[in-house]
Design a protein around this motif. Sequence first.
Motif, mmCIF file in Angstrom:
data_model
loop_
_atom_site.group_PDB
_atom_site.id
_atom_site.type_symbol
_atom_site.label_atom_id
_atom_site.label_comp_id
_atom_site.label_asym_id
_atom_site.label_seq_id
_atom_site.Cartn_x
_atom_site.Cartn_y
_atom_site.Cartn_z
ATOM 1 N N LYS A 39 7.873 -7.565 19.331
ATOM 2 C CA LYS A 39 8.256 -6.918 17.993
ATOM 3 C C LYS A 39 7.276 -7.704 16.877
ATOM 4 N N ASP A 42 4.362 -5.759 16.038
ATOM 5 C CA ASP A 42 4.611 -4.709 15.133
ATOM 6 C C ASP A 42 4.521 -5.136 13.525
ATOM 7 N N LEU A 43 5.109 -6.339 13.470
ATOM 8 C CA LEU A 43 5.064 -6.790 11.987
ATOM 9 C C LEU A 43 3.553 -7.183 11.544
ATOM 10 N N ASN A 47 1.742 -5.022 8.522
ATOM 11 C CA ASN A 47 0.921 -5.811 7.252
ATOM 12 C C ASN A 47 -0.460 -5.480 7.213
ATOM 13 N N TYR A 165 11.518 -6.419 5.554
ATOM 14 C CA TYR A 165 11.122 -6.666 6.952
ATOM 15 C C TYR A 165 12.483 -7.455 7.471
ATOM 16 N N TRP A 172 12.601 -11.409 12.539
ATOM 17 C CA TRP A 172 11.354 -11.699 11.755
ATOM 18 C C TRP A 172 11.450 -12.425 10.442
ATOM 19 N N ILE A 176 7.744 -14.007 9.823
ATOM 20 C CA ILE A 176 7.100 -13.737 8.579
ATOM 21 C C ILE A 176 5.933 -14.672 8.170
#
Length: 312
Positions: A39, A42-43, A47, A165, A172, A176
């Motif tokens: 995942k 995905d982050l 972005n 987020y 996350w 981050i």
Amino acid sequence: MINRRHIRVKVMQSVYAMLQSHNDDIIREEKFLKHSILKMFDLYVLNLLLLVEVQKLAAKKIALSKKKILATKEDLAPNTKFIDNKIINSISESVSVESYMEVNSLKNWELDDEYVKIIFDELQKNNLYKKYLDTVEDSFKVDKAFVIDFFKEIIAPNEKLAEYYEDKMISWVDDIPFVNTWVVKSLSKCKENKTFMLGTLYKDKDDEDFVANLFRKTVLKHKEFEADIEEKTPNWESDRIAEIDMILIKMSLTEFVHFPSIPTRVTINEYIEISKDYSTEKSSYFINGVLDKISKDFLKNKRIVKIGRGLL
């Protein structure tokens, strides 16, 4: 891509969660660990897509301004430097980005477009934007420098975006900062007239296997290693040692014994650094002292046998 230190952090979090819940379903927990790492990608993509969506919003506002009944000269002949940005256009046209977005149904900025507006508003208020639009030079170098600064100064530190987020996926929270650095590295590697390609999650198969092996072996051997730790900390009751410290030491011992290609000093240094971010102020000194004693004992008793790179 994810590096070994962040892999260790993710494993640490999963080991902690499993031991805290007294859950013994190691297969399920391992699947969740791998899922949380997946995942992260995905982050990373979200972005990059945010840059594209902000640019699209700017283009829509320009188009609407041209249709005004009392359109000004500026409305009719707008500055299109931002919507012509070569880096963002490369991301927008990237097949790898589009494919990932479709396969993984990343519709966040379509469903939650208020965050696109928040970032665009912040961009417009920032002197960085005005300075970029006023720059006479039209080059890939200027476009690239602007996009990197836009991400670093406006997107990465935005608290509302960070909260969004975190609400989407709790894991996350710690990802981050790492992902923000990953995005900046990806933007920095962009080259003129080259198709933008998404980075890879793992450097190689060894790193991917490292996740499961480190987690599994730490959990399966943690009681055995607890005895080793107690032997070297006679003045400490096990429940007086910070839980994170105990887990980091157990993970270190796992690497000592079960990962012959990783040098002992590399392992010790890595967990000392992790403890500075995730444990108490004095944890790094405590962990260093315990690991130094145990490593010497393990070497003496031939429980540590390193090969190849691990010998260094």
